[in-house]
Design an enzyme around this catalytic site. Structure first.
Site, PDB file in Angstrom:
ATOM      1  CE  LYS A 116     -29.441  10.636  62.082  1.00 29.81           C
ATOM      2  NZ  LYS A 116     -29.345   9.177  61.999  1.00 29.81           N
ATOM      3  N   GLY A 164     -35.062   7.123  74.716  1.00 29.35           N
ATOM      4  CA  GLY A 164     -34.437   6.176  75.644  1.00 29.35           C
ATOM      5  C   GLY A 164     -35.195   4.892  75.806  1.00 29.35           C
ATOM      6  N   GLY A 165     -36.003   4.541  74.834  1.00 28.77           N
ATOM      7  CA  GLY A 165     -36.656   3.240  74.879  1.00 28.77           C
ATOM      8  C   GLY A 165     -37.974   3.263  75.646  1.00 28.77           C
ATOM      9  NE  ARG A 291     -18.337  11.017  56.437  1.00 32.06           N
ATOM     10  CZ  ARG A 291     -18.328   9.694  56.606  1.00 32.06           C
ATOM     11  NH1 ARG A 291     -17.603   8.927  55.804  1.00 32.06           N
ATOM     12  NH2 ARG A 291     -19.053   9.124  57.541  1.00 32.06           N
ATOM     13  CB  VAL A 294     -13.554   4.403  56.539  1.00 31.49           C
ATOM     14  CG1 VAL A 294     -12.381   3.503  56.889  1.00 31.49           C
ATOM     15  CG2 VAL A 294     -13.626   5.576  57.509  1.00 31.49           C
TER      16      VAL A 294
END
Lengths: 447, 176, 447, 176
Positions: A116, A164-165, A291, A294
């Protein structure tokens, strides 16, 4: 051109690739687990090799067995479909070592976009807009104010050590920043023992807009406009359309060019998708999928192209046939993902297909590996078909979708078809007025 | 359509009963088809060590989407639902149509039970009619067509209401 | 717009119209014979009316029952499909009298084109090229020579009173004319007691090229290029494509404009097809079909239009949306007529469909009223499905056709599918080098 | 359309019953076709150690086009034929795979019966092997993988040829 291609996947995407192979005069090899011995992709391919037990980890993800399947069948190239090994740099590296062509980008590009942080840095350097942030910790309120003003409110203050916020505080306007900054710091200190915080632009009602790109690996690249995939449930797309109801031709050309230029600069090869959040006319890079997606058929419909054929051509060194000036979108396309899931909980519903009847007629494409008598195994994901409709404009496509959904018959298992019937009744869907939060909220209030 | 039959027979059954087995299975399959059943399961014990288990199942034809489609909205009011209420009614009316005494409609139109509003009905249940006597009128293409009794008999049931539309072959009344 | 349309047809074309109705939000009424109570068009329509016994004459051709079906259901308009009552001027007249809208041209236009002589005269007056002929009897050899030279050899001399090939003599060149003229006359005299003969241009290896036209009934008309339907068996088309392999863009534009202008001049309303023989760059009018053709989907694919929707719009007085300058053909489309017939004799093969699986994927359209478990009744024509493929160019369309044919499964009855597999292997089909005689000759030498 | 018949007969069954069995199966197959069945399963016990299990199935599943497709030509060599020769072979090999003594391949690769060309075979039919003894080698990804006997036993059959490709789960040899 390749004489034989192995498809390292199953289900409708394996069929999609086998069809392209057949149309190009290329022999196809299906691989399958023992649970998929009767699957449609095995029936349709020219050859098949059983590569393992039902568990995906031991079959469709087994690099040695898939490479061995190439070796015993003489397949020269592998199409990975989506999922499974399609974005696995180590797999692609192994293929490179075995002199088997991977139909997709280089392992270096997959690795780069798989991380990332590297991906974001690369995109920033290539001029692709990302979520603005403070580039590391913000020492004091004055610095925070400066950063926040440079990107515009609302902003979110986050603990560098956080997760986790916790240690996350929203500042809607400039006058909230003081409180947000100090409370985020003290919360961060208490929670993580580290009061360093950073600041990011906060998006309230973004859409998920992704740009289809395609590179020839030699420095030339095109874009094929955007898809709007904002309708998601638990980060899974369920309904995709092209073009986006929110993007006009000028915006499309602008972001498209930015993406195509970035891809060309990278020397990227094959199909890729650059995903953005989109809000108030601005794009914010999320990630790049290296890639086929879908939802690629909606782009194929609107741009009148065959993306899998182009992938194979580029991988075989024959170059891509697409040229930016000829890529002119027309009409409107929508895809519904038909999953074997029981509503309202979307519980997987594997089982035997007592009856299957695909919708037909003008403007309807059905990509599905179902057949009457087939048993959907419980080991893999629940996507059993994609219904894609095309029409001259969005209202026509919506009307055609309703018509085609009414013709689709899948008996024996529960499917998500009724969800789409219900969605088509919603004024927000009819007008295209939705964000990435819309579907979750709607499901909450309708179940 | 799929049809599966599973048979288990007991020990005693001699080999020259093959023929009987096959006939039995054939009869079950025919039964299934004739009565539009989806499944018949039979267990028959002839005696000790002589039992027969048969399961014959016939699969479903394409049917309406399993879940009820939500109420349709313009511009796509006409979502396909292979089984329509209209069909269901037609199916329900099969019975009188099969009745040996049924008089069926020779045309499509609107049925009237009397010559004009206010007039007495041509026939009523219990009436005896003679061959050729008008029993009702069907209006088609703005023409009134008198429907005669095909034979003499007694009106057992009248199956249409005054002013109701009728298809070709729809049962009109039953004569006995 | 209409609220309810009755479809006076059955099979795939009834489905085609019902689908258009559904997409336009119009309720549909199916009519059916007792033999078709379980047919797909009955299942898919909103309402259905049984209009007669199995015999087509007493059901689908029963004008009173069809009009009554409109009256009892409240349908405001009738779509006739093709065949049955679609070109029956008396039926259209009856609808006009009953104030039911016929979705098609006026009874006057149907009548005009239904009469071969009137049709030809009309077309000549409108500038549409017809087979050159001597305009009646030719008195003597001198006159014959003059006529023949004006139209060019070969010519055919025919008995005015003739028929069945008698009194017909071919003159390939000028030096054959003397013999042909005198022997035609004497043969005519002997056979019919009348030695009057006329002369027509003789076509040796024509193609069947038809131009799709569409008028708004108010003097505006467009053309949608041509379809090549040369592959025929006993005057029945079996394989149609658009564009024709023999027509270039300039020729298309020229003949298209001629046809559209003629249609506009006539004030024609709705869809029509002007059929030609085509040889050596020249078109010769055969007839005009005043209805939708079986093979209309190839035009829909190439021009990206919905012809049935346009028919309904025009019939409802809303005008047509097509404009000539926007009608730009792209790619290539092919249709195969899948008939329930047993090869090699094409003997009808009605019966129960044990399995049906339609081909899917990119560029494939299947128009069929089949479903698994359906019984094809023996009373009607044997067309059970149309497989239409679209590709970027002709080779792609041919490859896709082969792929899709391989996916099609119709078990329980014999079909013409193997014919198309075999045709695709023929070099003449691959290159598009065929005439209206090609298929008959090929069938003779291959059976 | 596929037609699969699977037959298991008991030890005692004399060979002259084969004929009767075949006729019975043929009758079932005819029945299947006549009544549009997909499957008939019969269990028939004639006495101790004399049993017949028959399962006859006819596919409702996508099958190859009924007529043989003509020889493919470029550019469309790969016309879809759901039932491939490869599949048929796989189906035929089901039997040994089901054998309780079968050793199946744990990977995809190429089987070799000896360590290198010219060497003696690891095992031959009739050999007795000990648990863990290498019975053959499978080459996968350019690596030679020794396949050990999972238990001691006698080699009854060798089911692969030297140098032949093997799928996952393919039966390699039968140990008794």
């Amino acid at each position: 051109m390749f004489k034989k291609i192995l498809i390292a996947n199953r289900g409708e995407i394996a069929l999609r690739v086998i069809r392209a192979c057949q149309e190009m005069g290329i022999a196809s090899v299906a691989v399958h687990s023992t649970a998929d011995a009767d699957a449609m992709h095995v029936r349709m391919a020219d050859e098949s090799v059983c590569i393992g037990p039902p568990s995906g980890t031991l079959s469709y993800l087994s690099v040695p067995n898939i490479i061995s399947a190439c070796e015993i069948t003489g397949a020269e190239a592998i199409h990975p479909g989506y999922g499974f090994l399609s974005e696995n740099a180590a797999f692609v590296q192994a293929l490179e070592d075995h002199e088997i062509t991977f139909i997709g980008p280089s392992s270096a590009h997959i690795r780069m976009m798989g991380d990332k942080i590297t991906a974001k840095e690369t995109m920033i350097n290539l001029g692709v807009p990302c979520v603005p942030g403070s580039d590391g910790g913000v020492p004091d309120l004055a610095a925070a104010r400066k950063v926040a003003e440079s990107m515009g409110y609302p902003v979110i203050v986050k603990a560098t050590a956080g997760g986790g916020g916790r240690g996350m505080k929203l500042a809607k306007t400039a006058k909230d920043l003081d409180t947000a900054f100090s409370s985020a710091r003290s919360e961060a200190k208490a929670a993580f023992g580290n009061d360093e915080v950073y600041i990011e632009k906060y998006l309230q009602k973004p859409r998920h807009i992704e740009v289809q790109v395609f590179g020839d690996g030699k420095g030339r690249a095109v874009h094929l406009g955007e898809r709007d995939c904002s309708l998601q449930r638990r980060h899974q797309k369920v309904f995709e359309e092209a073009p986006s109801p929110a993007i006009d031709a000028e915006t499309r050309a602008r972001i498209g060019k930015t993406c195509a230029d970035a891809i060309a600069e990278m020397g990227y090869s094959g199909a890729g998708t650059i995903e953005f959040l989109y809000e108030d006319g601005e794009f914010y890079f999320i990630e790049m999928n290296t890639r086929l997606q879908v939802e690629h058929p909606v782009t194929e419909a609107v741009y009148d192209v065959d993306l899998v054929r182009e992938q194979i051509l580029v991988a075989a060194g024959e170059g891509m046939t697409m040229q930016q000036e000829n890529l002119l979108p027309r009409g409107h396309a929508i895809e519904c993902r038909i999953n074997a899931e029981k509503l309202p909980d979307f519980r997987p519903s594997p089982g035997r297909i007592a009856a299957f009847h695909a919708p037909g007629g003008l403007g309807v494409r059905m990509d599905s590996a179902l057949y009457q008598g087939y048993s959907i195994p419980p080991y893999y994901d629940s996507l059993i078909g994609k219904l894609i409709v095309f029409g001259q404009d969005r209202p026509t496509a919506l009307a055609r979708l309703r018509r085609a959904l009414g013709e689709l018959i899948v008996d024996g298992v529960d499917t998500t078809t009724p969800l789409f019937h219900a969605l088509l009744d919603e004024p927000d869907i009819q007008t295209g007025n939705y964000t990435i939060h819309w579907l979750e909220k709607w499901l909450e209030s309708n179940t | 359509m799929q049809l599966a039959a599973k048979i288990r027979t007991g020990d005693r059954m001699s080999k020259n009963n093959h023929q009987a087995d096959v006939e039995f299975i054939a009869a079950l399959a025919a039964l299934l088809r004739e009565h539009d059943l989806t499944e018949v399961e039979v267990r028959r014990e002839y005696g000790e060590d002589d039992a027969l288990d048969v399961r014959v199942a016939r699969g479903v034809m394409p049917t309406a989407p399993v879940m009820a489609a939500p109420a349709p909205l313009p511009p796509a009011a006409a979502s396909a639902a292979p089984h329509q209420p209209a069909k269901a009614e037609a199916a329900a009316s099969d019975d009188p149509a099969q009745h040996p005494g049924a008089i069926t409609s020779p045309m499509v139109g609107t049925a009237y039970l009397q010559a004009e509003p206010g007039s007495p009905a041509f026939v009523q249940v219990g009436d005896t009619v003679t061959e050729g006597q008008t029993v009702l009128i069907i209006e088609a293409m703005k023409t009134m067509n008198q429907i005669p009794a095909p034979r003499a008999g007694k009106v057992k049931r009248i199956l249409v209401e005054d002013g109701s539309p009728v298809e070709f072959g729809a049962p009109l009344l039953i004569l006995e």
